[in-house]
Design an enzyme around this catalytic site. Structure first.
Site, mmCIF file in Angstrom:
data_model
loop_
_atom_site.group_PDB
_atom_site.id
_atom_site.type_symbol
_atom_site.label_atom_id
_atom_site.label_comp_id
_atom_site.label_asym_id
_atom_site.label_seq_id
_atom_site.Cartn_x
_atom_site.Cartn_y
_atom_site.Cartn_z
ATOM 1 C CG ASP A 1 -1.778 1.174 1.370
ATOM 2 O OD1 ASP A 1 -2.408 1.562 0.362
ATOM 3 O OD2 ASP A 1 -1.829 1.767 2.469
ATOM 4 C CG ASP B 1 -2.130 1.936 6.523
ATOM 5 O OD1 ASP B 1 -2.501 2.984 7.092
ATOM 6 O OD2 ASP B 1 -2.336 1.728 5.312
ATOM 7 C CG ASP C 1 -1.592 7.653 0.530
ATOM 8 O OD1 ASP C 1 -1.154 8.804 0.548
ATOM 9 O OD2 ASP C 1 -1.957 7.078 -0.510
#
Length: 222
Positions: free
Chosen positions: A12, A175, A14
């Protein structure tokens, strides 16, 4: 967890590779000012991140996670947000500690590395380039690259097809619930970082890391 069978690693963007909240919050609050709205606390905007820019604009206007802004207001806001954010992509965005070293270690293992993000490709690619993070990745898939984005399995499945591997040979590092859900749907390993925008220990990942550099020891063959 044994990751020696993994043949490629997807990340991922961001909250996993970079902390982009300062620039996203600035763009969101500039957009709110453009629409005659007062600013939001950056922590509120942080809670609205994760499903792409279109959703972020709805949430930044309404300050609610599941509400939609009025159509004309959203269109004005979206146009302003994208223009402002594109011009200030990396003003205050930083690469997380351990990311550059971790990527270098993984490249030493000759593993293909890729980015699968819900950020639109036209913003993700220049952000990676401006932060000097583009080179390690053989493939970058944005939220608008395919017909579906995370938590759909499609981006991970597509990446596996491109790389010629099976989904069980891919590890997805992120996240958020979207990252874990996409990995689960595809049948890939779900790995969470504990420094991102969500509480990693609530995500139900197969493994939680303090740094992506930890992946090297888990994947090397000796």
């Amino acid at each position: 967890m044994n990751l020696k069978h993994i043949k490629a690693v997807a990340f991922d963007l961001d909250g996993t590779l970079v902390d982009s909240i300062p620039d996203l919050a600035n763009a969101a609050n500039a957009m709110r000012a453009h629409l005659g709205l007062p600013p939001l606390d950056p922590e509120r905007i942080k809670s609205h991140v994760g499903d792409g820019i279109a959703s972020l604009v709805h949430r930044a206007i309404t300050d609610e996670r599941h509400a939609e802004a009025d159509g004309p207001a959203w269109e004005r806001g979206y146009r302003f947000f994208v223009q402002h954010y594109r011009e200030h992509l990396a003003d205050q965005t930083t690469v997380y500690a351990g990311v550059r070293d971790g990527l270098g270690l993984l490249r030493a293992l000759k593993l293909p590395l890729l980015v699968i993000t819900n950020k639109s490709e036209r913003l993700a690619l220049p952000l990676l380039e401006q932060l000097d993070l583009r080179d390690p990745f053989s493939l970058v898939l944005g939220g608008d690259t395919l017909s579906e984005k995370k938590p759909s399995a499609l981006p991970l499945q597509h990446a596996c097809q491109v790389l010629g591997i099976s989904p069980k040979e891919l590890a997805m590092v992120g996240d958020s619930t979207n990252d874990v859900a996409a990995a689960r749907a595809a049948g890939s390993a779900a790995i969470a970082v504990n420094y991102g925008y969500a509480d990693a220990f609530t995500l139900g990942a197969d493994l939680t890391l303090a740094s992506i550099a930890e992946l090297y020891d888990l994947m090397k063959n000796n």
